[in-house]
Design a protein around this motif. Structure first.
Motif, PDB file in Angstrom:
ATOM      1  N   GLY A  21      40.907  41.623  40.961  1.00  0.00           N
ATOM      2  CA  GLY A  21      40.273  42.408  42.006  1.00  0.00           C
ATOM      3  C   GLY A  21      41.179  42.619  43.203  1.00  0.00           C
ATOM      4  O   GLY A  21      41.304  43.735  43.724  1.00  0.00           O
TER       5      GLY A  21
ATOM      6  N   GLU B 276      37.055  45.499  41.480  1.00  0.00           N
ATOM      7  CA  GLU B 276      36.351  44.558  40.619  1.00  0.00           C
ATOM      8  C   GLU B 276      37.259  44.083  39.484  1.00  0.00           C
ATOM      9  O   GLU B 276      38.083  44.847  38.979  1.00  0.00           O
ATOM     10  CB  GLU B 276      35.112  45.199  39.998  1.00  0.00           C
ATOM     11  CG  GLU B 276      33.998  45.497  40.958  1.00  0.00           C
ATOM     12  CD  GLU B 276      32.740  45.965  40.227  1.00  0.00           C
ATOM     13  OE1 GLU B 276      32.104  45.123  39.554  1.00  0.00           O
ATOM     14  OE2 GLU B 276      32.415  47.168  40.325  1.00  0.00           O
ATOM     15  N   ASP B 277      37.084  42.852  39.123  1.00  0.00           N
ATOM     16  CA  ASP B 277      37.700  42.284  37.920  1.00  0.00           C
ATOM     17  C   ASP B 277      36.547  41.967  36.967  1.00  0.00           C
ATOM     18  O   ASP B 277      35.786  41.039  37.198  1.00  0.00           O
ATOM     19  CB  ASP B 277      38.496  41.035  38.293  1.00  0.00           C
ATOM     20  CG  ASP B 277      38.881  40.166  37.083  1.00  0.00           C
ATOM     21  OD1 ASP B 277      38.611  40.559  35.949  1.00  0.00           O
ATOM     22  OD2 ASP B 277      39.434  39.076  37.321  1.00  0.00           O
TER      23      ASP B 277
ATOM     24  N   SER C 269      38.658  38.188  48.215  1.00  0.00           N
ATOM     25  CA  SER C 269      37.800  38.281  47.039  1.00  0.00           C
ATOM     26  C   SER C 269      36.840  37.111  46.953  1.00  0.00           C
ATOM     27  O   SER C 269      37.077  36.044  47.527  1.00  0.00           O
ATOM     28  CB  SER C 269      38.651  38.321  45.764  1.00  0.00           C
ATOM     29  OG  SER C 269      39.257  37.057  45.528  1.00  0.00           O
TER      30      SER C 269
END
Length: 260
Positions: A145, A196-197, A224
């Motif tokens: 992210g 986003e991851d 994050s």
């Protein structure tokens, strides 16, 4: 070539090899022997031994009774002296703690350095099961992210230069493995304002990240929140994003950024 030039070249070479020995020890913190380091670095054992003894004399390396070596806390002490001078770390601390209190999850602060993320600050999850990381650890840009927010607002030529160096190694089933897919993802990041991851770096771990800007509006860091999938409900996402965005914007404001 005169003597001074020769001496300078020898000094540069010695510094480079010394750093290589330190990096080899950092990769294997469980302690390493001279032969192992020499083989890894393709140096002679006598050369490695000489560098290790010099580092030991300066307090950067510890040698045990079985002639195995490990890094001492001296390097941590040296690095820690630099962190207070990073405005981003000082300014981000309150916001990171607030996110940690609200979510109970691990909060990271990362910056771009030589083609990867470096975590410069971290606040651990309040839960026992958490993402493994440490301050100073590096992570890829293409599957995290923070990496996405650091890349999304780069100038096109700088972005493409970074992408040409990326391996796009598949780490999980969800990892993006092509420049084309990654560029589409970065366009989405710019549109929504956060990254986003989706279990791209580690299985069963997700991450939401927001950019931090300097007074010129350049993205200089990312913050994050990371969490295991089983502890996350989709209805929490927008609240997490809202908290992250508010904190990152406040940090950016404290660093001198004021949106037009």
């Amino acid at each position: 070539m005169d003597n001074s030039t020769t001496q300078n070249n020898e000094l540069v070479s010695a510094v480079g090899r010394t750093m290589a020995v330190l990096e080899a020890l950092a990769e294997h913190p469980e302690e390493s022997g001279v032969s192992e380091i020499a083989q890894k670095l393709e140096m002679s054992k006598s050369t490695v031994y000489r560098f290790l003894q010099s580092l030991k004399a300066r307090g950067y390396v510890v040698q045990d009774a079985e002639d195995r070596y490990r890094l001492s806390v001296r390097l941590f002490e040296l690095g820690a002296q630099a962190l207070p001078h990073l405005d981003i770390v000082r300014e981000a601390e309150p916001g990171m703690r607030r996110i940690n209190e609200l979510t109970g999850e691990t909060v990271h602060l990362g910056i771009l350095d030589e083609g990867s993320i470096v975590y410069v600050h971290k606040i651990d999850s309040k839960y026992n099961l958490r993402m493994y990381s440490r301050i100073g650890r590096r992570a890829p840009l293409y599957c995290t992210g923070i990496g996405k927010v650091l890349m999304a607002w780069l100038e096109e030529d700088e972005l493409l230069a970074h992408l040409q160096e990326e391996s796009f190694e598949r780490r999980t089933a969800n990892t993006l493995t092509s420049i084309e897919d990654y560029l589409k993802e970065l366009a989405l990041v710019r549109e929504q304002g956060y990254g986003e991851d989706h279990e791209e770096f580690e299985d069963n771990m997700r991450c939401l990240a927001a950019p931090i800007k300097d007074r010129f509006g350049h993205v200089i860091g990312g913050m994050s929140v990371s969490f295991p999938c089983f502890r996350f409900r989709e209805e929490l996402k927008q609240d997490y994003v809202k908290q992250l965005m508010e904190a990152s914007q406040q940090i950016s404001s404290q660093l001198g950024w004021h949106p037009q």
